[in-house]
Design a protein around this motif. Structure first.
Motif, mmCIF file in Angstrom:
data_model
loop_
_atom_site.group_PDB
_atom_site.id
_atom_site.type_symbol
_atom_site.label_atom_id
_atom_site.label_comp_id
_atom_site.label_asym_id
_atom_site.label_seq_id
_atom_site.Cartn_x
_atom_site.Cartn_y
_atom_site.Cartn_z
ATOM 1 N N GLU B 14 0.836 -1.201 -0.285
ATOM 2 C CA GLU B 14 0.169 -0.083 0.225
ATOM 3 C C GLU B 14 0.872 1.115 -0.041
ATOM 4 O O GLU B 14 1.509 1.254 0.853
ATOM 5 N N ILE B 19 3.073 -4.152 3.646
ATOM 6 C CA ILE B 19 2.119 -4.100 4.936
ATOM 7 C C ILE B 19 2.009 -5.695 4.964
ATOM 8 O O ILE B 19 2.401 -6.790 6.416
ATOM 9 N N PRO B 37 3.542 -7.132 17.646
ATOM 10 C CA PRO B 37 3.505 -6.001 17.773
ATOM 11 C C PRO B 37 2.669 -4.579 17.206
ATOM 12 O O PRO B 37 2.150 -5.238 15.870
ATOM 13 N N ASN B 38 2.523 -3.772 18.091
ATOM 14 C CA ASN B 38 1.615 -3.245 17.146
ATOM 15 C C ASN B 38 1.801 -2.664 15.725
ATOM 16 O O ASN B 38 3.260 -2.497 15.518
ATOM 17 N N GLY B 39 1.169 -2.375 14.635
ATOM 18 C CA GLY B 39 1.215 -1.858 13.038
ATOM 19 C C GLY B 39 1.862 -3.190 13.079
ATOM 20 O O GLY B 39 2.820 -3.622 11.332
ATOM 21 N N ALA B 40 2.347 -4.180 13.259
ATOM 22 C CA ALA B 40 2.712 -5.798 12.436
ATOM 23 C C ALA B 40 1.994 -6.382 11.389
ATOM 24 O O ALA B 40 2.678 -6.684 10.010
ATOM 25 N N GLY B 41 1.010 -5.982 11.330
ATOM 26 C CA GLY B 41 -0.016 -6.629 10.289
ATOM 27 C C GLY B 41 -0.737 -7.407 10.093
ATOM 28 O O GLY B 41 -1.476 -7.739 9.164
ATOM 29 N N LYS B 42 -1.584 -7.569 11.460
ATOM 30 C CA LYS B 42 -2.413 -8.711 11.978
ATOM 31 C C LYS B 42 -3.447 -8.593 11.641
ATOM 32 O O LYS B 42 -4.502 -9.502 10.727
ATOM 33 N N SER B 43 -4.202 -6.717 11.276
ATOM 34 C CA SER B 43 -5.394 -6.794 11.247
ATOM 35 C C SER B 43 -5.271 -6.977 9.458
ATOM 36 O O SER B 43 -6.752 -7.762 9.310
ATOM 37 N N THR B 44 -4.298 -5.517 8.990
ATOM 38 C CA THR B 44 -4.513 -6.302 7.626
ATOM 39 C C THR B 44 -4.625 -8.017 7.514
ATOM 40 O O THR B 44 -5.505 -8.377 6.008
HETATM 41 N N1 LIG Z 1 -5.066 1.361 3.935
HETATM 42 C C1 LIG Z 1 -3.448 1.951 4.023
HETATM 43 N N2 LIG Z 1 -2.291 1.980 3.832
HETATM 44 C C2 LIG Z 1 -1.099 2.353 4.470
HETATM 45 N N3 LIG Z 1 -0.741 1.847 5.741
HETATM 46 C C3 LIG Z 1 -1.809 1.143 6.079
HETATM 47 C C4 LIG Z 1 -2.887 1.080 5.342
HETATM 48 N N4 LIG Z 1 -3.139 0.413 6.419
HETATM 49 C C5 LIG Z 1 -2.206 -0.064 7.177
HETATM 50 N N5 LIG Z 1 -1.280 0.195 6.960
HETATM 51 C C6 LIG Z 1 -0.033 -0.167 7.863
HETATM 52 O O1 LIG Z 1 -0.139 -1.295 7.839
HETATM 53 C C7 LIG Z 1 0.845 -1.318 9.442
HETATM 54 C C8 LIG Z 1 0.001 -2.642 9.903
HETATM 55 O O2 LIG Z 1 -1.592 -2.175 10.340
HETATM 56 P P1 LIG Z 1 -2.193 -3.519 10.812
HETATM 57 O O3 LIG Z 1 -2.582 -4.578 10.221
HETATM 58 O O4 LIG Z 1 -3.363 -2.280 11.458
HETATM 59 O O5 LIG Z 1 -1.509 -3.658 12.330
HETATM 60 P P2 LIG Z 1 -1.903 -4.306 13.468
HETATM 61 O O6 LIG Z 1 -2.985 -5.033 13.411
HETATM 62 O O7 LIG Z 1 -1.088 -5.153 13.524
HETATM 63 O O8 LIG Z 1 -1.264 -3.449 14.362
HETATM 64 C C9 LIG Z 1 0.911 -0.384 10.002
HETATM 65 O O9 LIG Z 1 1.597 0.227 10.039
HETATM 66 C C10 LIG Z 1 -0.213 0.789 9.499
HETATM 67 O O10 LIG Z 1 0.029 2.005 9.656
#
Ligand SMILES: Nc1ncnc2c1ncn2[C@@H]1O[C@H](COP(=O)(O)OP(=O)(O)O)[C@@H](O)[C@H]1O
Ligand SMILES: [Mg+2]
Lengths: 234, 228
Positions: B14, B19, B37-44
């Protein structure tokens, strides 16, 4: 100065006696503008919702177009609807010109872009909050649009209100397609314009008071409704 | 263990950042918790699996088609009653109105909210709203339930209640794939931990082993920081 005071006094008398001519004109105004707003909501709200959640070619162009059309000059709308409805026009066979129905059509055309554009804003905000949840539950985009229209019903009252405010306050469109015929198509704004130019200030003033009162009352009701909805539905 | 989902070289880029970075992973456990960790990409990663995002590379292969549902960190409630929120999900599956209502009431009873069925959903507490969200997915009887930090914004009592419900849903045979910030919860729910770091899978380890001694340094650091 006395002329000024007399005009006010007579205006109040007309209001207090609920003068028949006065109330007929006020009623016609209300009926025409409410009907036009209703049509504009039925047409404009789904359009606004689909512009907010849809994915189709030309969407951006349409958004810009509807935003631009919010500022349509009423006289231009009047002229276009006049051409459509006149004898030789494509819809001439219905003989609508110079009737209240023609005024409803003209105001609906004027107000639909306003309702659509404001609806799009409301629904776009909701969509950003609900998008993933609705898609996860399996809602198609058109289904999501319908869901958000219902969910945003209280916020959308503002869009309807803005449309009604625009409709009831405009002169140009109803003047052209209605013809300002006494007892048939004469509404508050066209009467005010005519009577003022003829020098009958009391009638014009009395109608002006009613016009302001109507707009304020409807805004107050909508405000109360939204407050209630906020407390009741969150 | 037979994998129900296999990812091969899965990637999501992205705006120039990777990500999700070349993830190859086979999921076979009934209860999997993704940590990192936070921002690792779990939600993604969960969104990719659920189909809310499209990968920019690689493949997701399901052993067979699986009905799935997802619960988000912040529950999204429609401006209507708790019951109607649960009914909404069922209606989208094309069920008859009386069947929707019957199943919705049953699901609300399962999460202990039958008393609040007719209350406006948005005026319920955060914990109650999350339970309505759980009832909404439970009523759908999905084969796979994905949960993204479902207790992140809840108080301890509500968290425990949500955890109890997740365990019951799992006991009814639904597969669970979730993330959590709460390591105790991960330990109690998971069979298997997937640890993700900077968009890459660092390790995939049975839960007991993971909490005794993770295989990777990244996970060891993570556990040390999260459990002083
Ligand atoms: N739509 C997007 N565009 C750009 N960066 C994104 C987007 N969505 C998430 N990110 C980035 O991708 C990384 C992983 O996000 P996320 O999956 O939410 O992490 P987690 O759930 O592990 O905390 C983060 O650094 C976040 O800032
Ligand atoms: Mg997250």
């Amino acid at each position: 100065m006395t002329e000024f005071n007399d005009a006010f006094l007579t205006a109040w008398q007309l209001l207090a006696l609920s003068d028949a001519r006065l109330s007929a004109i006020a009623w016609l105004s209300l009926r025409v503008s409410l009907a036009a707003t209703l049509v504009a909501c039925v047409v404009g709200m789904p359009i606004g919702a689909l512009l907010a959640v849809g994915r189709f070619p030309g969407r951006r162009v349409l958004i810009v177009l509807f935003n631009g059309l919010m500022g349509l000059p009423p006289v231009v709308v009047g002229l276009l609807v006049y051409l459509l409805l006149s004898r030789a026009g494509p819809l001439g066979q219905f003989g609508l010109l110079f009737s209240p129905e023609a005024m409803i059509v003209a105001q609906a055309v004027l107000v639909t872009p306003i309702v659509a554009a404001l609806t799009r804003q409301v629904i776009a905000d909701e969509w950003s909050e609900y998008r993933e949840q609705l898609r996860s539950l399996g809602a198609s985009r058109s289904r999501a649009a319908a869901t958000l229209l219902w969910d945003g019903r209280f916020s959308l009252s503002t869009a309807a209100l803005a449309g009604f405010g625009r409709a009831i306050a405009e002169v140009g469109a109803v003047m052209i397609v209605g013809g300002n015929i006494d007892g048939v198509t004469r509404v508050m704004t066209t009467t005010i314009a005519l009577e003022t130019s003829k020098g009958d200030l009391p009638l014009a003033l009395a109608l002006g008071f009613i016009l302001i009162a109507v707009v304020l009352a409807i805004n107050a009701v909508a405000y109360a409704l939204r407050g209630w909805a906020e407390r009741h539905w969150g | 263990m037979n994998a129900w989902l296999t990812m091969e070289n899965l990637g999501l880029t992205e705006g120039g950042t990777r990500i999700i970075d070349d993830v190859s992973l086979a999921l076979g456990a009934q209860r999997t918790v993704v940590l990192g960790p936070n921002g690792a990409g779990k939600s993604t990663l969960l969104r990719l699996i659920h189909g809310l995002l499209h990968p920019s590379g690689g493949t997701l292969r399901w052993a067979r088609p699986v009905s799935q549902a997802m619960v988000f960190q912040r529950p999204v409630m429609l401006r209507t009653t708790a019951l109607a929120n649960v009914v909404y999900g069922l209606k989208l599956r094309g069920l008859a109105a009386d069947e929707c209502e019957r199943r919705a009431r049953q699901a609300l009873a399962h999460v202990g909210l039958e008393r609040l069925a007719k209350r406006p959903a948005r005026l319920l507490s955060g914990g109650e709203q999350q339970r309505v969200a759980l009832a909404r997915v439970w009523a759908l009887e999905p084969e796979l339930l994905i949960l993204d930090e479902p207790t992140a914004s809840l108080d301890p009592a509500s968290s425990r209640e949500v955890e109890r419900i997740i365990n019951e849903i799992a006991a009814s045979g639904t597969r669970i794939l979730m993330t959590t910030h709460n390591l105790g919860q991960a330990r109690r729910i998971a069979e298997e931990i997937v640890f993700i770091d900077r968009g890459r899978i660092a390790e995939q380890t049975p839960v007991a082993e993971f909490f005794k001694l993770p295989r990777t340094a990244a996970a060891q650091d993570f556990l040390q920081e999260e459990m002083p």
